[in-house]
Design an enzyme around this catalytic site. Structure first.
Site, PDB file in Angstrom:
ATOM      1  N   VAL B  11      23.052   1.193  17.986  1.00 17.52           N
ATOM      2  CA  VAL B  11      23.720   1.040  16.684  1.00 17.52           C
ATOM      3  C   VAL B  11      22.813   0.461  15.608  1.00 17.52           C
ATOM      4  O   VAL B  11      23.156   0.470  14.436  1.00 17.52           O
ATOM      5  CB  VAL B  11      25.010   0.193  16.785  1.00 17.52           C
ATOM      6  CG1 VAL B  11      26.131   0.984  17.394  1.00 17.52           C
ATOM      7  CG2 VAL B  11      24.779  -1.104  17.526  1.00 17.52           C
ATOM      8  N   GLY B  12      21.670  -0.025  15.990  1.00 20.51           N
ATOM      9  CA  GLY B  12      20.788  -0.576  14.962  1.00 20.51           C
ATOM     10  C   GLY B  12      19.457  -0.999  15.521  1.00 20.51           C
ATOM     11  O   GLY B  12      19.311  -1.192  16.731  1.00 20.51           O
ATOM     12  N   GLU B  13      18.483  -1.128  14.644  1.00 21.47           N
ATOM     13  CA  GLU B  13      17.159  -1.564  15.080  1.00 21.47           C
ATOM     14  C   GLU B  13      16.585  -2.499  14.031  1.00 21.47           C
ATOM     15  O   GLU B  13      16.577  -2.171  12.837  1.00 21.47           O
ATOM     16  CB  GLU B  13      16.248  -0.346  15.280  1.00 21.47           C
ATOM     17  CG  GLU B  13      14.917  -0.734  15.879  1.00 21.47           C
ATOM     18  CD  GLU B  13      14.161   0.425  16.516  1.00 21.47           C
ATOM     19  OE1 GLU B  13      14.643   1.568  16.439  1.00 21.47           O
ATOM     20  OE2 GLU B  13      13.084   0.159  17.068  1.00 21.47           O
ATOM     21  N   VAL B  18      16.527  -4.166  19.294  1.00 24.10           N
ATOM     22  CA  VAL B  18      17.342  -2.955  19.147  1.00 24.10           C
ATOM     23  C   VAL B  18      18.739  -3.335  19.633  1.00 24.10           C
ATOM     24  O   VAL B  18      18.874  -4.015  20.648  1.00 24.10           O
ATOM     25  CB  VAL B  18      16.792  -1.804  20.022  1.00 24.10           C
ATOM     26  CG1 VAL B  18      17.541  -0.523  19.750  1.00 24.10           C
ATOM     27  CG2 VAL B  18      15.319  -1.607  19.788  1.00 24.10           C
ATOM     28  N   LYS B  34      21.636  -6.864  22.605  1.00 23.89           N
ATOM     29  CA  LYS B  34      20.471  -6.986  21.732  1.00 23.89           C
ATOM     30  C   LYS B  34      19.241  -7.000  22.640  1.00 23.89           C
ATOM     31  O   LYS B  34      19.011  -7.980  23.354  1.00 23.89           O
ATOM     32  CB  LYS B  34      20.584  -8.304  20.942  1.00 23.89           C
ATOM     33  CG  LYS B  34      19.877  -8.278  19.630  1.00 23.89           C
ATOM     34  CD  LYS B  34      20.251  -9.476  18.794  1.00 23.89           C
ATOM     35  CE  LYS B  34      19.863  -9.283  17.361  1.00 23.89           C
ATOM     36  NZ  LYS B  34      20.283 -10.367  16.502  1.00 23.89           N
ATOM     37  N   ASP B 128      20.771 -18.135   6.449  1.00 22.30           N
ATOM     38  CA  ASP B 128      20.822 -16.714   6.068  1.00 22.30           C
ATOM     39  C   ASP B 128      22.269 -16.242   5.968  1.00 22.30           C
ATOM     40  O   ASP B 128      22.625 -15.180   6.491  1.00 22.30           O
ATOM     41  CB  ASP B 128      20.045 -15.852   7.075  1.00 22.30           C
ATOM     42  CG  ASP B 128      19.724 -14.478   6.505  1.00 22.30           C
ATOM     43  OD1 ASP B 128      19.848 -14.297   5.278  1.00 22.30           O
ATOM     44  OD2 ASP B 128      19.361 -13.576   7.286  1.00 22.30           O
TER      45      ASP B 128
END
Lengths: 423, 305
Positions: B11-13, B18, B34, B128
């Site tokens: 789903v994301g990198e 990743v 993750k 953040d």
């Protein structure tokens, strides 16, 4: 540490509980495994002192605070507890620099490894080409992986220095004694105490020891300050604190001349000659501690050989499966007890039908028998799908209990419930 | 891959990891994996990965993402198993089909502040915070995620980097390059998120670091020695155009749907002087949370369509 089953029922995976602190008995057992004989033990001691002195100088050159030493010495000692000294004994500088690098990361000091390596070379007077330095960097990075696995990627970390400052303020310890204890703390890092005890306990040990040393050296300016560790939530037994102080003082019998305490005493303009300090001060304190000491309760010796955790670390153990890291002892014990019963059942079924190869592991088809009336069913091989991940089939936490609790009697209710015999 | 989990789709990198979706086999629970790249960095395991693990190992709270499990696979990659959180506050803000009422904003703010209070009382700065990092569970609970920039408060004399927090959510002390700062930097970010929820558009979208200073001070006034003693000694405090502080009426016009106490809370969180900014406890005890309307129950909050 234990083996865990994979999808085919073979026990190839590893489940490892993070154990940041170990008992004296466990440490002795581990060092017995890794150091093997007296000559290696002596060599380890010599090399450890050599590397610690080198690291102190390196930290000074790189302008890092001395608190970095805590993680640095901790990781160094832990490495040689779980790895054979015969195999890694010659890499003691590499182990030391890697321990320093991890400690830097742990304390949020971002420095390039290549910089640390080049300063280390300068300090040791070694001329190396950039290529050699790059090779060295790669070697240290592969060692870092070993360290991380050894520590179960557990980065929870509390600085003794911060707690020492807090406690010294709380107990209103005089300035000079604070300075002495702050300096002596750097010596404590080099002992095995940080491997055994959490930071709050060690902060109390340093404060207590520095007060004893101060009072022994300043008979006319004695500090009658009572350190009540329970006030700062350090719930340790008196004999445990005394034994730790005793172990800490033991360090000075060997290493007083190169210690931070010696420099601090010099700066405080107190007598620093080693004969006086060792024979009159340290031994006197040790005798006093023995008089106060209560005998230790007899403990049944544990067979540590049965636990994979207390064997020399084999980094190939999880090569075919995976290594899971757990941070809660309860969770670990719950899981391992399941695996043990599964393994037993699996081997029993295998023995009963040796020719028939199961298409699925036997423990996967296992269904727990219905529990007898009034007996809790704790034999389910897997947690119930609806149960919370953390609860692991145990009783629900108190919060849920309170929410679901319906009292049978409520004094505030307006209407009394109808009872059969009222009619 | 551990046998306890399945890895389904990527789903994301990011720079150091990743992210995959998966399931916990035993319970059927959805999880996020993750996978941290351990071998690709010049300096070993990335600092962000270390920070993320360190703080998630320590923090357990209903408004903070849960670290379910940690394992190293056959290839010696490090895998963090996190609870699966399908959406985030940014998605909600940007989904113009969704109608957001003041009670919903109150509920999201309350959950965010509860999670942040837990971080701060344990001496941890997130550094953040932004709508993107406030994830939402299927039950509607807000959970603070991405601790890759977090750090513990440390000693008072310790120097910290001011290059933290995504630009639009960066407090004035960070914009001025302060090397000593406090949990107030996170409060500022939550204040900006509060404004963004009310406006449904980023409140202070600076184009670059210099523009961020201008945009911030145009909206909230330029800090001076009078309202922030010592500000002129900060490294980037020079050649500033002095903008006046906005009047109450100007704020009312900018945030027409906000009640008086909502404006009070927002102004308390966006005080230019970090020493005058509210802390999490003061925010949570603010009248805004006790006045009508009551915060919406998490399960009734608008969800991504």
């Amino acid at each position: 540490m234990s083996l865990s089953p994979d999808a085919s029922g073979d026990f190839v995976g590893v489940i490892q509980l993070s154990k940041p602190y170990l008992s004296k008995e466990e440490i002795t057992h581990l060092f017995k495994n890794s150091l093997m004989d007296d000559s290696l033990a002596r060599a380890y001691k010599v090399k450890k002192r050599e590397v610690f002195q080198f690291l102190c100088k390196l930290i000074k050159v790189l302008q890092f605070p001395t608190k970095i030493l805590q993680g640095c010495f901790y990781y160094y000692q832990r490495f040689y507890m779980f790895n054979s000294f015969a195999k890694y004994g010659n890499a003691h500088y590499d182990v030391g620099i890697t321990a320093l690098f991890i400690s830097l990361k742990q304390n949020d000091y971002i420095k390039k490894l290549s910089l640390v390596i080049s300063e280390a070379y300068k300090l040791r007077g070694i001329a190396a080409t950039p290529q050699e330095q790059d090779e060295h960097r790669k070697r240290l990075l592969s060692m870092e992986k070993k360290f991380m696995e050894l520590e179960a990627f557990d980065f929870r970390y509390f600085l003794i220095e911060e707690l020492l400052i807090k406690y010294a303020k709380y107990f209103r310890v005089p300035r000079e004694v604070c300075f002495l204890s702050w300096s002596m703390l750097n010596d404590l890092y080099a002992t095995e105490l940080p491997l055994q005890w959490p930071s709050n306990f060690n902060a109390i040990v340093v404060l207590r020891t520095s007060l004893l040393v101060w009072n022994e050296l300043n008979l006319e300016r004695k500090v009658e300050r009572l350190l009540n560790e329970r006030e700062v939530a350090v719930h340790a037994r008196k004999d445990e604190v005394n034994n730790a102080v005793n172990e800490f003082l033991e360090y000075y019998l060997d290493s007083y001349e190169t210690s931070f305490m010696r420099d601090a005493l010099e700066q405080l303009k107190l007598r620093t000659d080693s004969k006086h300090i060792i024979n009159d001060v340290i031994l006197n304190i040790k005798i006093g501690l023995h008089q106060d000491d209560r005998p230790n309760g007899s403990q049944t010796p544990r067979n540590l050989d049965e636990d994979l955790f207390f064997k020399l670390r084999d980094y190939d153990v999880g090569k075919t499966g995976s290594v899971r890291f757990l941070y809660s002892k309860k969770k670990y014990l719950d899981e391992v007890s399941q695996y043990a019963s599964e393994k037993e059942r699996y081997s029993q079924q295998k023995a009963a039908a040796p020719r028939q190869a199961p298409t699925q592991p036997a423990w996967k088809n296992y269904r727990a028998p219905p529990p007898a009336h009034g007996v809790p069913n704790n034999h389910s091989p897997r947690p119930h799908p609806n149960s919370s991940y953390q609860s692991n089939n145990r009783a629900a936490p108190r919060k849920t209990f309170k929410k679901n609790y319906q009292p049978s009697y409520n004094p505030n209710r307006k209407h009394k419930p109808e009872r059969p015999f009222d009619k | 891959m551990s046998t306890a989990y399945t890895k389904e789709k990527k789903v994301g990198e990011g720079t150091y990891a990743v992210v995959y979706l998966g399931k916990q086999i035993a319970t059927g629970r959805d999880i996020a994996i993750k996978e941290i790249k351990t071998g690709t960095f010049k300096d070993g395991l990335d600092m962000s990965a270390i920070r993320e693990m360190k703080y998630l190992q320590e923090l357990k709270h209903q408004n903070i993402i849960e670290l379910v499990d940690v394992f190293a696979d056959k290839e010696k990659n490090l895998n963090l198993i996190l609870e699966f959180l399908p959406s985030d506050l940014e998605m909600i803000i940007n989904d113009k089909k969704l109608m957001i009422v003041p009670a919903d904003i109150k509920s999201w703010m309350l959950m965010t502040l509860r999670g942040l209070h837990h971080c701060h009382r344990n001496g941890i700065l997130h550094r953040d915070l932004k709508p993107n990092n406030l994830l939402i569970s299927p039950e509607g609970c807000v959970k603070i995620a991405d601790f890759g920039l977090a750090r513990s408060l440390g000693m008072p004399n310790e120097k910290l980097t001011s290059n933290v927090v995504t630009r639009w959510y960066r407090g004035p002390e960070l914009l001025f390059g302060a090397q000593h700062y406090s949990p107030a930097v996170d409060i500022w970010a939550v204040g900006i998120i509060f404004a963004e929820l009310m406006l449904r558009t980023p409140y202070l979208p600076g184009k670059d670091d210099a523009d961020q200073l201008v945009v911030t001070f145009q909206a909230l006034g330029t800090p001076t020695e009078e309202n922030w003693p010592g500000v002129s000694h900060l490294p980037n405090y020079n050649n500033l155009t002095v903008y006046p502080e906005p009047s109450r009426q100007e704020l009312r016009n900018r945030f027409p749907a906000a009640t008086e106490s909502a404006l009070d809370l927002m102004c308390g969180m966006l005080a230019l002087n970090p020493n005058n900014r509210l802390n999490t406890e003061a925010c949570l005890l603010h009248g805004y949370f006790t006045e009508s309307p009551e915060p919406t129950e998490p399960e009734h909050l608008p969800k991504k369509s």
